[in-house]
Scaffold this active site. Structure first.
Site, PDB file in Angstrom:
ATOM      1  N   ALA A   1       0.848  -1.196   0.000  1.00 55.80           N
ATOM      2  CA  ALA A   1       0.000   0.000   0.000  1.00 55.80           C
ATOM      3  C   ALA A   1       0.880   1.242   0.000  1.00 55.80           C
ATOM      4  CB  ALA A   1      -0.901   0.009   1.236  1.00 55.80           C
ATOM      5  N   CYS A   2       0.602   2.169  -0.912  1.00 58.90           N
ATOM      6  CA  CYS A   2       1.352   3.426  -0.933  1.00 58.90           C
ATOM      7  C   CYS A   2       0.366   4.576  -0.755  1.00 58.90           C
ATOM      8  CB  CYS A   2       2.136   3.573  -2.231  1.00 58.90           C
ATOM      9  SG  CYS A   2       1.116   3.580  -3.719  1.00 58.90           S
ATOM     10  N   ILE A   3       0.877   5.797  -0.713  1.00 57.92           N
ATOM     11  CA  ILE A   3       0.024   6.941  -0.402  1.00 57.92           C
ATOM     12  C   ILE A   3      -1.033   7.185  -1.483  1.00 57.92           C
ATOM     13  CG2 ILE A   3      -0.025   9.423   0.067  1.00 57.92           C
ATOM     14  CD1 ILE A   3       1.325   7.887   2.306  1.00 57.92           C
TER      15      ILE A   3
END
Lengths: 156, 104
Positions: free
Chosen positions: B8-10
């Site tokens: 998961a990234c921003i």
């Protein structure tokens, strides 16, 4: 769900010899093309959103590649651009390399779970494939780059 | 060796999927079974079942943000790294996870 990259982009989404002097210039030049093709409504505002994302952490993923991306209210339709810059651009890359190949992703915040996002996710995964990256780096015409993107999209 | 993970990234656009691809690539090279759940702009995909989590020798959280439904991983050995590190050196991440699983 359809993730065929080739169905979303054409030669209009590819720029060879971008001629950018630096990161900010590269993004502005690409944003100008996006505006001309009707994908965004404001060049400077979009550029700003992309540079803001870049501040959080570099998108220079190494191997002369960068994938700047902006989720921006100035995006009319989610898409991507590919650009080649003959001179390497300083990008704070993870491996310190200067960037010659740029995939710019423009994402509308309205998009959730649609096929354009799927296309960008597919492309992102492909960028971890050494053969794919080598093929892109070697491709010397818009036609060849498009062919590589279409071929990969179709295989998935 | 069975590995499960979350990426998961921003923005949830690129790094989530690059990290997932790189973990799969290097897990395969180390002959590990792997399943990665992506928590990105398209929501949760390839969701891990509780059985898959329970069977895993080790868990990798390649995340720059909070993990959704983290309580599924109670009492598991978890390696937590940022997505950029996984994109830069997926091999090291997989090797670290294997070490963690073996208690080295």
């Amino acid at each position: 769900m359809n993730d065929k990259i080739g169905e979303f982009i054409s030669e209009k989404n590819i720029v060879l010899n971008l001629g950018a002097l630096n990161q900010s210039d590269a993004i502005q030049k690409l944003a100008t093309v996006l505006k001309k093709n009707g994908y965004i409504d404001d060049v400077l505002a979009f550029q700003n959103d992309v540079l803001e994302r870049e501040k959080a952490s570099t998108t220079g993923i190494g191997n002369e590649l960068a994938i700047p991306h902006g989720k921006s209210t100035h995006v009319i339709q989610t898409t991507m651009m590919f650009a080649r810059n003959e001179e390497g651009i300083e990008w704070n890359s993870l491996d310190g390399s200067k960037v010659k190949n740029i995939f710019l992703m423009a994402v509308s915040p309205e998009d959730k779970g649609n096929e354009h996002l799927k296309m960008l996710a597919t492309l992102s995964g492909e960028l971890m494939d050494d053969d794919f990256v080598e093929a892109i780096k070697k491709a010397d015409s818009k036609e060849n780059i498009l062919k590589i993107l279409q071929k990969r999209g179709n295989e998935r | 060796m069975k590995i499960v993970g979350i990426t998961a990234c921003i923005a949830g656009i690129a790094h989530t999927y690059m990290a997932a691809a790189n973990l799969k690539k290097f897990a395969k090279k180390e002959n590990c079974e792997i399943k990665i759940e992506t928590q990105g702009a398209m929501g949760i995909e390839n969701e891990l079942t509780q059985a898959e989590i329970d069977e895993a020798d080790v868990v990798i959280f390649a995340v720059d943000t909070t993990v959704q439904n983290e309580d599924r991983f109670n009492e598991k050995k978890i390696l937590e790294v940022g997505t950029s590190k996984v994109v830069k050196d997926g091999k090291a991440t997989i090797q670290d996870a294997i070490k963690l699983a073996k208690g080295e």
